[in-house]
Design an enzyme around this catalytic site. Sequence first.
Site, PDB file in Angstrom:
ATOM      1  N   ARG A 157       0.008  -9.013  13.396  1.00  0.00           N
ATOM      2  CA  ARG A 157      -0.622  -7.965  12.571  1.00  0.00           C
ATOM      3  C   ARG A 157      -1.502  -8.586  11.494  1.00  0.00           C
ATOM      4  O   ARG A 157      -2.565  -8.054  11.157  1.00  0.00           O
ATOM      5  CB  ARG A 157       0.467  -7.081  11.924  1.00  0.00           C
ATOM      6  CG  ARG A 157       1.085  -6.096  12.913  1.00  0.00           C
ATOM      7  CD  ARG A 157       2.429  -5.575  12.438  1.00  0.00           C
ATOM      8  NE  ARG A 157       2.358  -4.828  11.201  1.00  0.00           N
ATOM      9  CZ  ARG A 157       3.410  -4.604  10.411  1.00  0.00           C
ATOM     10  NH1 ARG A 157       4.600  -5.096  10.721  1.00  0.00           N
ATOM     11  NH2 ARG A 157       3.264  -3.917   9.304  1.00  0.00           N
TER      12      ARG A 157
ATOM     13  N   ARG B 230      -9.486   0.860   8.762  1.00  0.00           N
ATOM     14  CA  ARG B 230      -9.015  -0.460   9.167  1.00  0.00           C
ATOM     15  C   ARG B 230     -10.055  -1.220   9.958  1.00  0.00           C
ATOM     16  O   ARG B 230      -9.810  -2.369  10.330  1.00  0.00           O
ATOM     17  CB  ARG B 230      -7.793  -0.272  10.038  1.00  0.00           C
ATOM     18  CG  ARG B 230      -6.513  -0.747   9.371  1.00  0.00           C
ATOM     19  CD  ARG B 230      -5.399  -0.345  10.262  1.00  0.00           C
ATOM     20  NE  ARG B 230      -4.254  -1.145  10.152  1.00  0.00           N
ATOM     21  CZ  ARG B 230      -3.134  -0.737   9.543  1.00  0.00           C
ATOM     22  NH1 ARG B 230      -3.101   0.395   8.906  1.00  0.00           N
ATOM     23  NH2 ARG B 230      -2.084  -1.493   9.565  1.00  0.00           N
TER      24      ARG B 230
ATOM     25  N   LYS C 204       0.831  -1.215   0.000  1.00  0.00           N
ATOM     26  CA  LYS C 204       0.000   0.000   0.000  1.00  0.00           C
ATOM     27  C   LYS C 204       0.865   1.265   0.000  1.00  0.00           C
ATOM     28  O   LYS C 204       0.655   2.172  -0.785  1.00  0.00           O
ATOM     29  CB  LYS C 204      -0.931   0.016   1.234  1.00  0.00           C
ATOM     30  CG  LYS C 204      -1.814  -1.205   1.360  1.00  0.00           C
ATOM     31  CD  LYS C 204      -2.689  -1.146   2.599  1.00  0.00           C
ATOM     32  CE  LYS C 204      -1.944  -1.174   3.914  1.00  0.00           C
ATOM     33  NZ  LYS C 204      -1.266  -2.445   4.228  1.00  0.00           N
TER      34      LYS C 204
HETATM   35  P1  AP5 Z   1       4.815  -1.499   1.831  1.00  0.00           P
HETATM   36  O1  AP5 Z   1       4.474  -0.761   0.601  1.00  0.00           O
HETATM   37  O2  AP5 Z   1       5.437  -0.747   2.964  1.00  0.00           O
HETATM   38  O3  AP5 Z   1       3.535  -2.302   2.357  1.00  0.00           O
HETATM   39  P2  AP5 Z   1       2.304  -1.813   3.174  1.00  0.00           P
HETATM   40  O4  AP5 Z   1       1.122  -2.533   2.644  1.00  0.00           O
HETATM   41  O5  AP5 Z   1       2.236  -0.316   3.222  1.00  0.00           O
HETATM   42  O6  AP5 Z   1       2.707  -2.419   4.604  1.00  0.00           O
HETATM   43  P3  AP5 Z   1       2.865  -1.751   6.012  1.00  0.00           P
HETATM   44  O7  AP5 Z   1       3.554  -2.733   6.897  1.00  0.00           O
HETATM   45  O8  AP5 Z   1       3.510  -0.401   5.945  1.00  0.00           O
HETATM   46  O9  AP5 Z   1       1.378  -1.598   6.382  1.00  0.00           O
HETATM   47  P4  AP5 Z   1       0.692  -1.772   7.680  1.00  0.00           P
HETATM   48  O10 AP5 Z   1      -0.676  -1.635   7.247  1.00  0.00           O
HETATM   49  O11 AP5 Z   1       0.946  -2.952   8.523  1.00  0.00           O
HETATM   50  O12 AP5 Z   1       1.406  -0.637   8.562  1.00  0.00           O
HETATM   51  P5  AP5 Z   1       0.945   0.837   8.914  1.00  0.00           P
HETATM   52  O13 AP5 Z   1       2.140   1.674   8.874  1.00  0.00           O
HETATM   53  O14 AP5 Z   1      -0.259   1.237   8.132  1.00  0.00           O
HETATM   54  O15 AP5 Z   1       5.740  -2.727   1.416  1.00  0.00           O
HETATM   55  C1  AP5 Z   1       6.268  -3.624   2.382  1.00  0.00           C
HETATM   56  C2  AP5 Z   1       7.641  -4.104   1.888  1.00  0.00           C
HETATM   57  O16 AP5 Z   1       7.467  -4.845   0.668  1.00  0.00           O
HETATM   58  C3  AP5 Z   1       8.589  -2.950   1.553  1.00  0.00           C
HETATM   59  O17 AP5 Z   1       9.884  -3.253   1.995  1.00  0.00           O
HETATM   60  C4  AP5 Z   1       8.527  -2.817   0.013  1.00  0.00           C
HETATM   61  O18 AP5 Z   1       9.737  -2.393  -0.541  1.00  0.00           O
HETATM   62  C5  AP5 Z   1       8.211  -4.257  -0.408  1.00  0.00           C
HETATM   63  N1  AP5 Z   1       7.353  -4.276  -1.590  1.00  0.00           N
HETATM   64  C6  AP5 Z   1       6.303  -3.470  -1.881  1.00  0.00           C
HETATM   65  N2  AP5 Z   1       5.746  -3.808  -3.066  1.00  0.00           N
HETATM   66  C7  AP5 Z   1       6.462  -4.861  -3.548  1.00  0.00           C
HETATM   67  C8  AP5 Z   1       6.374  -5.657  -4.738  1.00  0.00           C
HETATM   68  N3  AP5 Z   1       5.406  -5.443  -5.661  1.00  0.00           N
HETATM   69  N4  AP5 Z   1       7.260  -6.671  -4.897  1.00  0.00           N
HETATM   70  C9  AP5 Z   1       8.233  -6.898  -3.956  1.00  0.00           C
HETATM   71  N5  AP5 Z   1       8.372  -6.177  -2.814  1.00  0.00           N
HETATM   72  C10 AP5 Z   1       7.494  -5.163  -2.611  1.00  0.00           C
HETATM   73  O19 AP5 Z   1       0.452   0.644  10.410  1.00  0.00           O
HETATM   74  C11 AP5 Z   1       1.348   0.374  11.464  1.00  0.00           C
HETATM   75  C12 AP5 Z   1       0.586   0.357  12.783  1.00  0.00           C
HETATM   76  O20 AP5 Z   1      -0.002   1.654  13.036  1.00  0.00           O
HETATM   77  C13 AP5 Z   1      -0.592  -0.608  12.870  1.00  0.00           C
HETATM   78  O21 AP5 Z   1      -0.180  -1.919  13.214  1.00  0.00           O
HETATM   79  C14 AP5 Z   1      -1.427   0.057  13.968  1.00  0.00           C
HETATM   80  O22 AP5 Z   1      -0.894  -0.168  15.238  1.00  0.00           O
HETATM   81  C15 AP5 Z   1      -1.278   1.528  13.650  1.00  0.00           C
HETATM   82  N6  AP5 Z   1      -2.304   2.024  12.696  1.00  0.00           N
HETATM   83  C16 AP5 Z   1      -2.062   2.550  11.467  1.00  0.00           C
HETATM   84  N7  AP5 Z   1      -3.209   2.885  10.866  1.00  0.00           N
HETATM   85  C17 AP5 Z   1      -4.195   2.560  11.737  1.00  0.00           C
HETATM   86  C18 AP5 Z   1      -5.610   2.651  11.662  1.00  0.00           C
HETATM   87  N8  AP5 Z   1      -6.251   3.151  10.588  1.00  0.00           N
HETATM   88  N9  AP5 Z   1      -6.327   2.200  12.733  1.00  0.00           N
HETATM   89  C19 AP5 Z   1      -5.715   1.716  13.835  1.00  0.00           C
HETATM   90  N10 AP5 Z   1      -4.382   1.599  13.963  1.00  0.00           N
HETATM   91  C20 AP5 Z   1      -3.620   2.022  12.907  1.00  0.00           C
END
Ligand code: AP5
Length: 220
Positions: free
Chosen positions: A171, A88, A13
Amino acid sequence: MHLILLGAPGAGKGTQAKLLQKKYNIPQISTGEILRAEVKANSELGRVVKEIMEKGELVSDDIILKIIEHRIQQPDCQNGFILDGFPRTETQAEGLDMLLQKFPDIRLKAIEIALPEKDNIARLTGRRICSQCGKDYNLQLNPPPPDNRCTVCGGEIIQRDDDDVATVRHRLDVYHEQTQPLINYYGSRKKLYRVDGNQPVEAVFRDIEKILKNGVQLQK
Ligand code: AP5
């Protein structure tokens, strides 16, 4: 352009949101990044959410909805936004619908980036980020340089606190329990699209662009 990027942790994402932001000049709104900045600044909010995030739990809906309500009213959101990691929960999705009631012209699209679970785990445990500017590195895709210093700003490259394997698994459980129901939420409202996230970054981006240009083609 008003987009929600849906998908499990690691689906891509954030990666796709950054590309869309650059190409279309529409802001990426990542609730995860906003919260991590608060933790880093050791603000009152940061102190409240730190432990929750480290455990891979969700921050409360009230806090998240206040953040979004404030953020989407900023001038840079006039022509749209890309929501990354929000909503979420069903409560958050309903909250967003309420906030957008004032803007009947907005046509929200929710794009799910789908990826097999084993790939989510490999991507997240292999992810490294710059502690200063947040640039993404990945042991498989884009490994950090040997001196472990960011190629953009020279900051130290680290692993995110919630990217160890046990927390990643938790997660993913939280995602299945609380966020996956949103697929039906947006599907039943005819706002849901899906791309295959198990392809190179550029190919995923091309599929998202096809949806933006001609949503009917890839609609579920
Ligand atoms: P990346 O693009 O970073 O993936 P992502 O889907 O954004 O994953 P995240 O781990 O950042 O999302 P998340 O939802 O768990 O975390 P968030 O920060 O929102 O890619 C991941 C990796 O894969 C990278 O290294 C990238 O290079 C690689 N990659 C990407 N595309 C690729 C491809 N096509 N091929 C190969 N490799 C690839 O949330 C963190 C925490 O914040 C949550 O756990 C929660 O505690 C809190 N939080 C955030 N939002 C909320 C909410 N709305 N409600 C409640 N708590 C929340």
